[in-house]
Design an enzyme around this catalytic site. Structure first.
Site, PDB file in Angstrom:
ATOM      1  CD  GLU A 114      -3.502  -6.710   3.201  1.00 37.58           C
ATOM      2  OE1 GLU A 114      -3.355  -6.136   2.554  1.00 37.58           O
ATOM      3  OE2 GLU A 114      -2.926  -7.727   3.357  1.00 37.58           O
ATOM      4  N   GLY A 128       1.322   2.317   2.964  1.00 33.13           N
ATOM      5  CA  GLY A 128       1.843   2.908   1.688  1.00 33.13           C
ATOM      6  C   GLY A 128       0.619   2.968   0.576  1.00 33.13           C
ATOM      7  CG  ASN A 133      -8.715  -2.100  -1.658  1.00 33.40           C
ATOM      8  OD1 ASN A 133      -8.700  -2.738  -0.770  1.00 33.40           O
ATOM      9  ND2 ASN A 133      -8.557  -0.788  -1.641  1.00 33.40           N
ATOM     10  CG  HIS A 192       3.726  -3.786  -3.778  1.00 31.02           C
ATOM     11  ND1 HIS A 192       4.669  -4.470  -3.367  1.00 31.02           N
ATOM     12  CD2 HIS A 192       2.513  -3.979  -3.242  1.00 31.02           C
ATOM     13  CE1 HIS A 192       4.493  -5.384  -2.491  1.00 31.02           C
ATOM     14  NE2 HIS A 192       2.994  -4.739  -2.273  1.00 31.02           N
ATOM     15  CD  GLU A 193      -0.241  -1.610  -3.088  1.00 31.86           C
ATOM     16  OE1 GLU A 193      -0.949  -2.458  -3.058  1.00 31.86           O
ATOM     17  OE2 GLU A 193       0.642  -1.333  -2.329  1.00 31.86           O
TER      18      GLU A 193
HETATM   19  N1  TRP Z   1      -1.590  -5.092   1.237  1.00 27.53           N
HETATM   20  C1  TRP Z   1      -1.026  -3.509   1.433  1.00 27.53           C
HETATM   21  C2  TRP Z   1       0.446  -3.797   0.573  1.00 27.53           C
HETATM   22  O1  TRP Z   1       1.463  -4.063   0.797  1.00 27.53           O
HETATM   23  C3  TRP Z   1      -0.427  -3.235   2.829  1.00 27.53           C
HETATM   24  C4  TRP Z   1      -1.255  -2.521   3.659  1.00 27.53           C
HETATM   25  C5  TRP Z   1      -2.033  -1.430   3.190  1.00 27.53           C
HETATM   26  C6  TRP Z   1      -1.677  -2.735   4.873  1.00 27.53           C
HETATM   27  N2  TRP Z   1      -2.734  -0.996   4.321  1.00 27.53           N
HETATM   28  C7  TRP Z   1      -2.726  -1.777   5.255  1.00 27.53           C
HETATM   29  C8  TRP Z   1      -1.473  -3.673   5.770  1.00 27.53           C
HETATM   30  C9  TRP Z   1      -3.263  -1.682   6.427  1.00 27.53           C
HETATM   31  C10 TRP Z   1      -2.091  -3.825   6.782  1.00 27.53           C
HETATM   32  C11 TRP Z   1      -2.957  -2.751   7.396  1.00 27.53           C
HETATM   33  O2  TRP Z   1       0.408  -3.577  -0.595  1.00 27.53           O
HETATM   34 ZN    ZN Z   2       1.641  -5.562  -1.015  1.00 27.77          ZN
END
Ligand code: TRP
Ligand code: ZN
Length: 861
Positions: free
Chosen positions: A125, A265, A269, A301-302
């Site tokens: 991401e 953070g 996945n 959160h995840e």
């Molecule tokens: N989707 C992730 C979250 O908020 C955010 C994230 C993790 C992210 N690593 C990243 C976004 C690298 C951009 C690039 O839980």
């Molecule tokens: Zn998130």
């Protein structure tokens, strides 16, 4: 011009078109090698439109071959550039095989496949998958993945990917070969791969329908005892989502891997979360109460993304808040239920009032659903995440908790397995609520912080109270015309002698009045109770009103907020009047003394009531920030309180007793209140030995940090003694050294520059590790206003040099670092000039990344 000499053109939400090709299955094989990992990707493709070429995204890939249905393509069949592979003729349905090589060892951007020490891991991401293979790297192309990983069997006992493991063997060359299958179709940003040697913590969770889920947490060898809190948090999160929203986990296995090199953070996945080790590893000796809190909230959160993000994902990246705002809201609700709801809310409000209000007032202002993006990484912002969560919270306030939960259920059921939009979400809410949400939708498209003005008029003869509200949203840099929003304004009418009343006012016009009848006594109105909307408020409170609210309001957030408003006003008066000095009412000292003498059962709440607003919160009250006077007034007030209440702080401190460290609500509160007392006392010369004692007697990192932070603020000898000891004691623990780096970089004295230079030579410092870089430089730019905003520009220069040094290695982190410079227009002319010069120096470099370019150019234009 960008690195590849392509024009830098932003993408627009308005230009969205559905994908020309769908991909039903991805069969990916990764033969791991630090210098040359071979990636073979077999895609089952279906064309959705006639007569279009197939354009795949790809960056920094070495293309080896392309074949369609087994037939190798020649150079005339496709076109290759630095960002894409275009295949001219593709049948209605076919199998496309692409082989390419990548070099994870040299991937310092930490996007795509990279190495975190000896561990291979991925971050896809937002647009990292294109660094692994040529693919339509957009969230609305969902496919079922089968993944094969091959690596040296001895060095890589664990080869992980999404979903279920379907086979594992060691081949005749000594390579471990593991195959994974994820039955849930997903966009490529949720793909993950990890290879390494770990300590593994395992556990099991039985879902509400009785399915067994195997839980596995992978951490660095030797760190196993530091993983148990994260694993317990995971189980709490799984249970909470079942109880609160009826949402159950859907695979047989849930894996979490902690890595030391990570840009953010953590990442959700599917079935294989990857975490920054900072948000997994904890024990009493090395982690603070705050660290524990963060771990639980990020683990939650995840996990919550499994439904809000993974089962239902985003159609395009402009919809990011669809998953992030909603998931932050969910993790906040989870944290509130696990600990003190009031404290959680106060933390969330602080973040909105500092970072989010600042962003909305900056050249990077954007709605929670942005309309234009050059580099998507730049839009993982407090606006999309945290203002996004506030918007969801307002929806819950408007619809009520039950209807909101029904709306969420309908949304998930309606769009399960799909890529959805914010409008889809609102439509589901509207359908269950049978309420027209069209005006509410503006929160998604309008940027900026609304200003509410509240007045009240009490008519004793008629027993009537009339309250009026007006709203006005100032223009932002990208959007000048603002419309009135639908704003839920929660209020409490407080009386001296009788029970209070609570009401929810709906403000949907520029100006509105509300009539209350049968009111026999003039109330004090508590506006925006629980921070019911992410807005600024101007209300006509007297000092007495604020102190009354602070001691009597039902809502703890409102009580804290009243104290914040009280101090903000006093400090603002002092700033305006200069050295004359503002007189503080005796009633204030009585109240503070009362809290210190009888801190009640909620000690953390008392600690918050006694804490002055920080520089950033105060700064957001000004268009033009009076840095010097704000800093000096803040210090004066702190000093004054310390002097006037020294005995009370000291008594309170001494009366608070606590046993061996436990991360538990009551104890957290006691530690927090003791830390606040210590912090004030550190202002006074005769309490220096207390700092030594607090440090020496500490059996946990929370108290150790409390001693160090207090010593640091009092700018004295004690700090250098303690920090030296601390640095030596923890010189082998990178995560604790981050705390040391941050303390060093946030010292308000000018020796900070020299000391930062020294820290750069520390064996554990590395420019390639985002945690290290942030520990030093975010602490400096965000928590050291004194030195960062030095009138001579030395602070700005340091940040500019850092950004330029980092950008070639890690543009995503470099772009985050540059943020504090963007708001140069909000400072005095001298500082404006210095900040602008720093930005121009960055802009003047050839080859700066899109990440940094987008922010700097927006700020300079
Ligand atoms: N989707 C992730 C979250 O908020 C955010 C994230 C993790 C992210 N690593 C990243 C976004 C690298 C951009 C690039 O839980
Ligand atoms: Zn998130």
């Amino acid at each position: 011009m960008s690195q590849n000499n392509l024009p830098r053109t932003a993408k627009r939400l308005a230009d969205y078109t559905a994908p020309a090709f769908s991909i039903s299955h991805v069969d990916l094989c990764c033969e791991l090698d630090a210098e040359a990992t071979r990636v073979t990707s077999v895609l089952q493709i279906k064309r959705n439109l006639a007569d279009v070429a197939l354009k795949l995204d790809g960056q920094q890939l070495t293309l080896i071959s392309v074949a369609i249905d087994g037939r190798l393509l020649g150079a005339a069949d496709y076109q290759l550039d630095a960002e894409s592979l275009t295949i001219f003729t593709v049948a209605q349905q076919c199998e496309l095989t692409i082989i390419c090589d990548i070099a994870p060892q040299h991937n310092t951007a930490l996007e795509g496949l990279y190495m975190a020490g000896d561990t291979y891991c991925t971050q896809c991401e937002a647009e990292g998958f294109r660094r692994i293979s040529y693919f339509p790297d957009r969230p609305d192309v969902l496919a079922e993945y089968k993944v094969t990983i091959k690596a040296d069997a001895k060095r890589y006992p664990y080869l992980l990917s999404n979903g279920n493991k379907i086979s594992e063997h060691i081949d005749d060359q000594g390579l471990r070969v593991v195959q994974w299958h994820d039955p849930f179709p997903k966009p490529c940003y949720l793909f993950a791969l990890v290879a390494g040697d770990f300590d593994v913590l395992t556990d099991e969770f039985v879902t509400q329908s009785g399915r067994k889920v195997s839980l596995q947490l992978f951490v660095d060898k030797g760190a196993i005892t530091k993983g148990s809190f994260a694993l317990e948090s995971l189980k709490r999160a799984m249970q909470w989502d079942e109880q609160r929203y009826g949402l159950e986990y859907d695979l047989d296995i849930y894996m979490v891997v902690a890595v030391d090199f990570f840009n953010m953070g953590a990442m959700e996945n599917k079935g294989l979360n990857i975490f920054n080790s900072k948000y997994v590893l904890a024990d009493a000796a090395s982690a603070t109460d705050r660290d524990y809190f963060n771990i639980e909230s990020i683990i939650g959160h995840e996990y919550f993304h499994n439904w809000t993000g993974n089962r239902v994902t985003c159609r395009d990246w402009f919809q990011l808040s669809l998953k992030e705002g909603l998931t932050v809201f969910r993790d906040q609700e989870f944290s509130a239920d696990m600990g003190s709801a009031t404290l959680c809310r106060i933390d969330a409000v602080k973040l909105i009032r500092t970072a989010q209000f600042a962003e909305d007032a900056s050249p990077m202002a954007h709605p929670i659903r942005p309309e234009q993006v050059l580099e998507m990484n730049n839009f993982y912002t407090v606006t999309v995440y945290d203002k996004g969560a506030e918007v969801i919270r307002m929806l819950q306030t408007l619809l009520g908790r039950d209807t909101f939960a029904k709306g969420l259920a309908l949304y998930l059921q309606r769009h399960d397995g799909q890529a959805a939009t914010c409008d889809d979400f609102l439509q589901a809410m509207q359908d269950v609520a049978a309420q027209d949400l069209s005006q509410f939708r503006l929160w998604y498209s309008q940027s900026g912080t609304p200003l509410l003005t509240a007045t009240q008029h009490y008519d004793a003869t008629r027993s009537q109270l009339v309250v009026s509200l007006t709203q006005q949203t100032p223009p932002t840099t990208e959007q000048t015309d603002k419309q009135p929003l639908l704003i839920p304004v929660q209020i409490e009418l407080l009386y001296k002698g009788k029970a209070s009343q609570r009401h929810l006012l709906l403000l949907n016009e520029i100006e509105q009045q509300y009539l209350f009848e049968g009111i026999t006594e003039a109330p004090v109105v508590v506006w925006l109770e629980h921070f019911s909307a992410p807005v600024k408020l101007s209300a006509q409170y007297t000092d007495d009103d604020l102190l009354f609210i602070a001691s009597q309001a039902t809502d703890g957030v409102a009580r804290w907020d009243a104290m914040q408003q009280f101090w903000s006003r006093k400090i603002a008066q002092q700033v305006a009047e200069g050295a004359t000095g503002v007189v503080l009412p005796p009633a204030l000292f009585k109240l503070l003394q009362h809290w210190l003498e009888q801190p009640g059962s909620d000690k953390a709440m008392t600690a918050e009531l006694l804490t002055l607003p920080d520089f950033d919160t105060l700064a957001e009250q000004y268009q033009l920030i009076p840095v010097d006077s704000l800093l000096s007034c803040l210090n004066q007030f702190k000093q004054l309180l310390a002097e006037q209440l020294a005995a009370s702080f000291s008594n309170c401190y001494n009366a608070l007793k606590i046993g061996p460290y436990q991360y538990q609500d009551q104890d957290v509160g006691v530690r927090r209140l003791r830390a606040v007392c210590l912090n004030y006392l550190a202002q006074l010369n005769n309490y220096q030995s207390l700092l030594h004692a607090h440090y020496a007697n500490s059996d946990n990192m929370t108290d150790t940090m409390a001693a160090l932070t207090a010593a640091q603020q009092s700018e004295n000898e004690v700090f250098s003694q303690l920090i030296n000891d601390f640095g030596k004691r923890w010189q082998h623990d990178a995560l604790v050294m981050d705390k040391c780096f941050a303390l060093v970089a946030s010292q308000s004295g000018e020796q900070v520059f020299e000391e930062i230079d020294t820290m750069l030579m520390h064996p554990l410092f590395s420019w390639k590790n985002p945690n290290r870089v942030r520990a030093l430089f975010s602490a400096f730019s965000l928590r050291n206003p004194q030195q960062f905003h030095r009138a001579d520009g030395k602070g700005y220069q340091l940040l500019a040099d850092t950004v330029l040094r980092l950008d070639p290695l890690n543009p995503q982190v470099a772009a985050r670092l540059v943020t504090p410079l963007l708001s140069w227009r909000r400072f005095d002319t001298d500082r404006q000039q210095q900040m602008r010069a720093a930005l121009q120096q960055i802009a003047g470099q050839s080859n700066i990344s899109n990440d940094v370019y987008e922010k700097v150019s927006r700020s300079l234009n």
